[in-house]
Enzyme design. Structure first.
Site, short mmCIF file in Angstrom:
data_model
loop_
_atom_site.label_atom_id
_atom_site.label_comp_id
_atom_site.label_asym_id
_atom_site.label_seq_id
_atom_site.Cartn_x
_atom_site.Cartn_y
_atom_site.Cartn_z
N CYS A 198 0.86 -1.19 0.00
CA CYS A 198 0.00 0.00 0.00
C CYS A 198 0.89 1.24 0.00
O CYS A 198 1.76 1.36 0.84
CB CYS A 198 -0.89 -0.04 1.24
SG CYS A 198 -1.77 1.48 1.63
N GLU A 226 -5.43 2.69 -5.11
CA GLU A 226 -4.65 1.86 -6.02
C GLU A 226 -4.90 2.34 -7.45
O GLU A 226 -5.93 2.97 -7.73
CB GLU A 226 -5.01 0.38 -5.89
CG GLU A 226 -4.16 -0.39 -4.90
CD GLU A 226 -2.66 -0.28 -5.18
OE1 GLU A 226 -2.26 0.11 -6.30
OE2 GLU A 226 -1.89 -0.58 -4.27
#
Length: 271
Positions: free
Chosen positions: A2, A113
């Protein structure tokens, strides 16, 4: 992954949500951050046994994102250790000690994302968050690093850092990116944070990827690409007309109908 997330909840909300017993820095509060990037200060929930105490106390601390192992000669290594793969936590020298003794939770509203746009060179950002609107408790590790260049009474003598644990993404989200943050269910928060739990095999059993449907995603503005941009607009879904333009000409291989919904184009995404 992440590499970017959003954390906009107020401090008092996190203290209540995570049933924090001690606030080591009551006068320090981070502002809402809709574009949290590596090296920024973030909130971490952890449990430590205070000096002369008999049990661990749950705390909310401000730490720096990017783990610096205690043995590191230079804190710059932290920029390369923002994530830790769940599959190798007990093996990697950078993470194994923290995995055994210093686990934490990193509160987030959701994370970002980027997925390649079919037929184009650009990537489209998505905001991925709990479907029920609740807090995303990301599994993390934290470390203390002692700066040898500072005096012992210097408040900056100790640097506290963290990393986000990642796992394979479930099928639907895996079409955006093959990795995702590891979530810890509320029922397992206490056990995950327990510093007396030093058996890494037992701790590893608490790392269970989110079930399909727990998280949902939608496309957002490319403004999030620049870490200098911030604000609630970064997590707003694209307006219908922009979303339609984004997926113009993309049709479902099943129905043959034009794709418009945020999750539908994943059927046409190849990694």
């Amino acid at each position: 992954m992440c590499g970017r997330y959003a954390s906009a909840r107020k401090k008092h909300e996190l203290l209540e949500e995570f049933q924090v017993e001690q606030d080591p820095e009551p006068d320090k509060e981070l502002g809402p951050d809709y574009n949290v990037a590596p090296t920024k200060n973030v909130y971490a929930v952890l449990s430590r046994v205070p000096k002369d105490a008999e049990r661990a106390v749950r705390q909310l601390r401000v730490v720096k994102w990017g783990l610096v192992p205690a043995w590191a000669k230079d804190p710059s290594i932290g920029s390369r250790l923002i994530n830790a793969r769940a599959e190798t936590l007990a093996e990697k020298p950078s993470f194994r000690q923290a995995f055994a003794k210093r686990r934490c939770l990193l509160p987030a509203d959701g994370y970002f994302e980027w997925m390649p746009v079919e037929g184009e060179k650009k990537k489209q950002p998505y905001f991925i968050h709990p479907a029920d609107g609740g807090v995303l408790a990301m599994a993390g590790l934290y470390e203390f690093w002692k700066d040898p260049s500072r005096d012992d009474d210097d408040p900056l003598k100790w640097l506290v850092t963290c990393t986000v644990i990642t796992t394979n993404a479930e099928d639907q989200l895996g079409r955006i990116h093959d990795r995702m943050p590891m979530m810890i269910d509320k029922d397992h928060w206490a056990e995950w944070l327990d510093p007396k739990l030093t058996d890494t095999e037992q701790a590893g059993r608490l790392l269970v990827p989110a079930e399909p449907g727990r998280l949902t995603a939608y496309p957002v503005s490319t403004d999030v690409n620049n870490v200098r941009n911030n604000g609630p607009d970064l997590i707003k879904p694209l307006p219908d007309e922009e979303e339609t333009a984004l997926f113009k000409g993309v049709r479902s291989p099943v129905s043959g109908h034009p794709v418009r919904k945020a999750m539908q184009p994943f059927t046409r995404c190849h990694r």
